[in-house]
Design a protein around this motif. Structure first.
Motif, PDB file in Angstrom:
ATOM      1  N   LYS A 199      -6.542  -6.786   1.467  1.00  0.00           N
ATOM      2  CA  LYS A 199      -6.862  -6.518   0.064  1.00  0.00           C
ATOM      3  C   LYS A 199      -6.791  -5.019  -0.185  1.00  0.00           C
ATOM      4  O   LYS A 199      -7.231  -4.220   0.642  1.00  0.00           O
ATOM      5  CB  LYS A 199      -8.264  -7.052  -0.240  1.00  0.00           C
ATOM      6  N   VAL A 200      -6.226  -4.633  -1.337  1.00  0.00           N
ATOM      7  CA  VAL A 200      -6.204  -3.235  -1.753  1.00  0.00           C
ATOM      8  C   VAL A 200      -6.850  -3.143  -3.133  1.00  0.00           C
ATOM      9  O   VAL A 200      -6.596  -3.971  -4.000  1.00  0.00           O
ATOM     10  CB  VAL A 200      -4.772  -2.646  -1.760  1.00  0.00           C
ATOM     11  N   THR A 201      -7.728  -2.152  -3.307  1.00  0.00           N
ATOM     12  CA  THR A 201      -8.412  -1.930  -4.583  1.00  0.00           C
ATOM     13  C   THR A 201      -8.063  -0.536  -5.086  1.00  0.00           C
ATOM     14  O   THR A 201      -8.166   0.439  -4.341  1.00  0.00           O
ATOM     15  CB  THR A 201      -9.938  -2.054  -4.404  1.00  0.00           C
ATOM     16  N   VAL A 202      -7.631  -0.463  -6.350  1.00  0.00           N
ATOM     17  CA  VAL A 202      -7.299   0.813  -6.979  1.00  0.00           C
ATOM     18  C   VAL A 202      -8.373   1.115  -8.019  1.00  0.00           C
ATOM     19  O   VAL A 202      -8.639   0.308  -8.906  1.00  0.00           O
ATOM     20  CB  VAL A 202      -5.907   0.770  -7.646  1.00  0.00           C
ATOM     21  N   ASN A 203      -8.996   2.297  -7.909  1.00  0.00           N
ATOM     22  CA  ASN A 203     -10.048   2.709  -8.838  1.00  0.00           C
ATOM     23  C   ASN A 203      -9.425   3.327 -10.090  1.00  0.00           C
ATOM     24  O   ASN A 203      -8.553   4.185 -10.004  1.00  0.00           O
ATOM     25  CB  ASN A 203     -10.976   3.725  -8.147  1.00  0.00           C
ATOM     26  N   VAL A 210       0.842  -1.209   0.000  1.00  0.00           N
ATOM     27  CA  VAL A 210       0.000   0.000   0.000  1.00  0.00           C
ATOM     28  C   VAL A 210       0.874   1.255   0.000  1.00  0.00           C
ATOM     29  O   VAL A 210       0.600   2.220  -0.713  1.00  0.00           O
ATOM     30  CB  VAL A 210      -0.976   0.000   1.200  1.00  0.00           C
ATOM     31  N   GLY A 211       1.935   1.227   0.789  1.00  0.00           N
ATOM     32  CA  GLY A 211       2.855   2.362   0.836  1.00  0.00           C
ATOM     33  C   GLY A 211       3.478   2.643  -0.524  1.00  0.00           C
ATOM     34  O   GLY A 211       3.599   3.796  -0.939  1.00  0.00           O
ATOM     35  N   GLU A 212       3.838   1.579  -1.219  1.00  0.00           N
ATOM     36  CA  GLU A 212       4.451   1.746  -2.545  1.00  0.00           C
ATOM     37  C   GLU A 212       3.435   2.267  -3.556  1.00  0.00           C
ATOM     38  O   GLU A 212       3.754   3.118  -4.388  1.00  0.00           O
ATOM     39  CB  GLU A 212       5.052   0.416  -3.019  1.00  0.00           C
ATOM     40  N   ILE A 213       2.201   1.782  -3.492  1.00  0.00           N
ATOM     41  CA  ILE A 213       1.151   2.267  -4.400  1.00  0.00           C
ATOM     42  C   ILE A 213       0.936   3.769  -4.190  1.00  0.00           C
ATOM     43  O   ILE A 213       0.888   4.540  -5.155  1.00  0.00           O
ATOM     44  CB  ILE A 213      -0.170   1.483  -4.176  1.00  0.00           C
ATOM     45  N   ARG A 214       0.852   4.180  -2.947  1.00  0.00           N
ATOM     46  CA  ARG A 214       0.640   5.612  -2.651  1.00  0.00           C
ATOM     47  C   ARG A 214       1.840   6.447  -3.108  1.00  0.00           C
ATOM     48  O   ARG A 214       1.685   7.557  -3.613  1.00  0.00           O
ATOM     49  CB  ARG A 214       0.374   5.808  -1.159  1.00  0.00           C
ATOM     50  N   PHE A 220       0.265   4.093 -13.126  1.00  0.00           N
ATOM     51  CA  PHE A 220      -0.217   5.323 -12.493  1.00  0.00           C
ATOM     52  C   PHE A 220       0.128   6.505 -13.396  1.00  0.00           C
ATOM     53  O   PHE A 220       1.281   6.665 -13.796  1.00  0.00           O
ATOM     54  CB  PHE A 220       0.424   5.508 -11.112  1.00  0.00           C
ATOM     55  N   LEU A 221      -0.876   7.325 -13.702  1.00  0.00           N
ATOM     56  CA  LEU A 221      -0.685   8.462 -14.607  1.00  0.00           C
ATOM     57  C   LEU A 221      -0.563   9.773 -13.835  1.00  0.00           C
ATOM     58  O   LEU A 221      -0.946   9.860 -12.665  1.00  0.00           O
ATOM     59  CB  LEU A 221      -1.851   8.551 -15.595  1.00  0.00           C
ATOM     60  N   GLN A 222      -0.102  10.799 -14.544  1.00  0.00           N
ATOM     61  CA  GLN A 222       0.083  12.119 -13.932  1.00  0.00           C
ATOM     62  C   GLN A 222      -1.238  12.787 -13.555  1.00  0.00           C
ATOM     63  O   GLN A 222      -1.284  13.661 -12.695  1.00  0.00           O
ATOM     64  CB  GLN A 222       0.895  13.040 -14.867  1.00  0.00           C
ATOM     65  N   ASN A 223      -2.340  12.361 -14.175  1.00  0.00           N
ATOM     66  CA  ASN A 223      -3.652  12.949 -13.869  1.00  0.00           C
ATOM     67  C   ASN A 223      -4.378  12.219 -12.725  1.00  0.00           C
ATOM     68  O   ASN A 223      -5.528  12.507 -12.440  1.00  0.00           O
ATOM     69  CB  ASN A 223      -4.530  12.967 -15.124  1.00  0.00           C
TER      70      ASN A 223
END
Length: 199
Positions: free
Chosen positions: A173-177, A60-64, A142-145
């Motif tokens: 579980k982690v979910t990315v929208n 989660v830390g890396e995703i953020r 992951f995009l700039q927007n």
């Protein structure tokens, strides 16, 4: 005064003879052995639970971090995961290339790499926890927007035979929208398939 001296000598020898009998030692060893049979599995389970939680927090830390970095540099970032039991690997990279699609990495992404974390830097090798992140593609972009690849990743203790989740342990579980890049995190306690959102 010989009787007094004899009495003192007897007292000293009695003091020197104080100690544990063999029977008392065997009883103590038996009690310790019984306690150890109950405590050892509990400590083992606690270590596994702690490792699962630690690996989930790292994910989660890396995703953020990747989300924030892609926005800050007006570029893009990627989390690449491999989940081929018994191998569960995570790596990541950040590129100055401003990608517009979350479906696949552009050819120019790799030509402008600013930062990368190799296998073993996010999760230890060999990985202690399992994940199912390769289902539906193994890359989250992951995009700039703020947009990102839509993805749900579970982190769990895998069964050795199948690589599936061991229900005797908690899972996360982690979910990315996709549209907003919003992250939701969940926990499932051991023995349950019910996911509870964590705040």
């Amino acid at each position: 005064h010989p009787p007094l001296i004899q009495k003192m000598l007897n007292k000293r020898s009695y003091v020197k003879q104080k100690g544990f009998t063999l029977l008392e030692l065997l009883v103590v060893i038996g009690i310790i052995a019984v306690l150890a049979t109950f405590v050892t599995p509990t400590i083992g389970n606690w270590r596994v639970e702690t490792q699962i939680e630690k690996d989930f927090k790292a994910l989660v830390g890396e995703i953020r971090y990747l989300q924030a970095k892609a926005r800050a540099i007006n570029g893009s970032a990627a989390l690449i995961c491999k989940a081929n039991p018994p191998s569960y690997e995570l790596s990541s990279s950040i590129s100055g290339y401003a990608q517009t699609s979350t479906s696949a990495l552009h050819d120019n992404y790799g030509t402008n790499l600013l930062e990368s974390k190799a296998l073993g830097e996010l999760w230890p090798l060999p990985a202690k926890s399992g994940n199912n992140c390769s289902i539906g593609g193994d890359t989250i972009i992951f995009l700039q927007n703020g947009k990102a690849t839509s993805k749900t990743i579970e982190v769990f203790k895998p069964l050795i035979e199948t690589g599936l989740r061991d229900a005797n342990y908690s899972a996360y579980k982690v979910t990315v929208n996709n549209a907003t890049g919003f992250i939701q995190i969940y926990r499932s306690i051991k023995g349950s398939d019910t996911w509870v959102e964590m705040r």
